[in-house]
Each structure stands twice: as C-alpha cells, then as structure tokens.
Design an enzyme around this catalytic site. Structure first.
Site: not given
Length: 351
Positions: A128, A153
């Site tokens: 990501s 995350y």
C-alpha cells in the site's frame, strides 16, 4: 498458468479474476466473505465475474486457517499466487487492531509457508502507498525509506514486504510487492471515498472532508491496477547483481524480490475530486470541513517509473474518465434516491 487469487471476492480480486480468466489462465480463488462490509457486495462481484467468464473454484477460507490454506495449495498446485486478501482500512485499524495482526501478519505468514512447501513461480502481493507514512517528499519512490508508518494498517503492509524478503532470501521464492495508490472504480469497497462521497452527494447528505479538504490523492483506476498485475505475472523478479550492501536499494535485493508503485502519478486535490463527482452525479455537495484524522497521510503521489521500465506500462486512465465509469456503475448498482439539484456552476466552483 494455474493462478490462485486470494481476496477473489474483493474489489481488486474480482477484477483480477475476470481479467486472468479472459486471458486464458486457470484461476482458483480464496475469500472468507467476512462482514467488514456487507458480504452481499462480495457475492454480487463473484456473480458479475461468473456471468462474463463462467464459474471458477472459490474456497471460503480465512487466512488464519493454516491447514485449510495448505490443503488448497495441495489441491490446486498454483504456479502463481496473487495475494490480495487482507484486513483493509486505515481508520478501522484504530478500532480493531487485532484483526490486522490476524489477517495481515499471521495470514500472510500462512501464504508464505504454503508457497515454501508447494513452490510457486511467482508470489505477487498487495502492499500500500500508506507505507510511506510521514514521508513528505513526493513523488513517493520505491527507493525511499518507509520507516515511519502512521497507522497499524500501514505497519502491517510494511511488515509484509519484510516478511516476503525473508522468504525470498531463505527459500528462493520470487516475490513482488505492489504499493497501490488510492484504487477506485466499479465494484469498489463501500468504506472508501468514492462510494461514501457519491452516496452523500446523491442523497443530499453532509459530506465530511477531513484536514479541511486540503488532502491530495494519487487516484488509480482499477483497470490500470489489473493491467499492471497481468503484465507482472510472467516477470518474476531476479536477484539483482548490482545490489550494493553498502548502499542498499530498498526496492530490490540479492534475493528474487522486488517492489513497485502502482499509481496514476497525477495527484488531485480533494476538492477537485469532489467537484468531478458533482459533475458526473449532476448534484452539489453539502460540505463540512473537519480536522485531520489520526493515521491519515496528507498527500500521495506515485513515482511509477520502475513499473514502466519493467512492464512497458504505467497507469493512464484520467480521473474524470474513471469517475464517469464509476458513477455509471454506482447509480446502476445502488440506485440511490436523488436529492438536491445541482448548484449553478459558479456556486459549485466556489467549493
């Protein structure tokens, strides 16, 4: 080839399965159909894929179930694994951090272990853009350090890159990590801004813009993500003979391991993004400006030059075009009640 796609009922996963089957690959899928958001959307994505290319094996397995994953590898013997399953979402990681440890860390370990026990030609996994964290220099380059994540995350995605490198170094598994930048398009996740913003605008609800709307994001249309993955499948990384231990390149290695950014390379201000949604929906937004949320990154912009050199491709679909396609799907799938007529052009621009 025989390809396993994890997260096959997810946003990116479903689009990947469709493309790979159209390309003639044998595809099997894995998804746990959890209730992070309405599972009906996941079932509808699978039905959408099957309507176009036919049925495919889809195992309902949780990533934390090591024995079930190993059995799936034994049964299907994939040549390539495209690992897209994960617990997503930056803000949710503040509420339920253990879900990220279970899925993104322990779950990824189970995928790596199965790739070790049942050797594959290539493991492609989703990272990501959030790994860039507190970095302020843009465009983000895969040669930049990523030592200051701003959410759990992001930390789990950074950990995935390190875990993959270990297994690549120790067991020779060719591993490619893909740092996705704000993916959008039809069949997207309802916790992401396109559906949330479009719903608020269409129904005349208040649209909350954090950081007072001063964010900029590098939006990437789903077809560009899938095209990049399709081109990388048959390009497993090789050890880099030029890799220098004294000046190590963070994106390559003496192991068969590689990182790429996949982003549009044209960051767009959040207010411009909202204005484009207004245009395609034919409605105006009621905006509330709020402070920066914990875990949010201020601005993102991808340097995708390494991807272009490796594949001859880089994302090319402009945001106006992509949002038009998204809105067509959104109105068809959700059929929201429409309220609040579009403001005059001068009023809309003043937002």
């Amino acid at each position: 080839m025989n390809i396993l796609v994890t997260g096959a009922a997810g946003f990116i996963g479903a689009h990947c399965v469709l493309r790979l089957m159209r390309d003639g690959h044998d595809v099997c899928g894995l998804d746990n159909f959890n209730d992070y958001y309405d599972p009906q959307l996941k079932h509808d994505r699978v039905a959408w894929v099957q309507d176009q290319v036919g049925e495919f094996p889809l195992a309902r397995i949780d990533l934390i179930d090591a024995s079930a994953i190993d059995e799936l590898f034994q049964t299907h013997r994939p040549d390539v694994v495209i690992h897209l399953a994960a617990q997503a979402g930056v803000r949710y990681s503040l509420e339920n951090p253990r879900a990220y440890v279970d899925s993104n860390l322990a779950g990824f370990l189970n995928i790596l272990e199965s790739c070790r026990r049942h050797p594959v030609k290539h493991l492609i996994y989703a990272s990501s853009s959030s790994v860039y964290g507190a970095n302020q220099r843009t465009p983000y380059s895969v040669q930049d350090g990523v030592d200051h994540p701003l959410s759990l995350y992001a930390a789990t995605k950074k950990a995935n890159e390190s875990m993959a490198h270990c297994y690549s170094h120790l067991f020779g598994i060719p591993c490619t990590g893909l740092r996705f930048f704000t993916v959008y398009g039809p069949w997207g996740r309802p916790d992401m801004s396109p559906i949330q913003f479009a719903s608020a605008i269409a129904q005349g609800q208040v649209l909350r813009l954090f950081n007072h709307g001063e964010h900029a994001r590098d939006f990437t249309y789903i077809d560009d993500i899938v095209e990049s993955i399709a081109r990388l499948i048959e390009r497993p990384p090789q050890p880099s003979p030029q890799w220098d231990r004294e000046q190590p390149d963070p994106a390559s290695s003496l192991a068969p391991w590689r990182l790429y950014n996949i982003g549009g390379q044209h960051p767009v201000a959040l207010r411009t993004y909202v204005a484009l949604l207004e245009k395609h929906l034919g409605r105006t937004a009621r905006i509330e400006l709020l402070p920066l949320q914990p875990g949010d990154v201020l601005n993102t912009c991808a340097d995708a030059s390494d991807l272009a050199r490796a594949t001859g491709f880089q994302p090319r679909i402009e945001l106006d075009d992509g949002l038009g396609r998204f809105v067509d799907w959104f109105l068809d799938y959700y059929a929201p009640p429409i309220h609040a007529p579009l403001a005059a052009e001068s009023q809309r621009r003043s937002l």
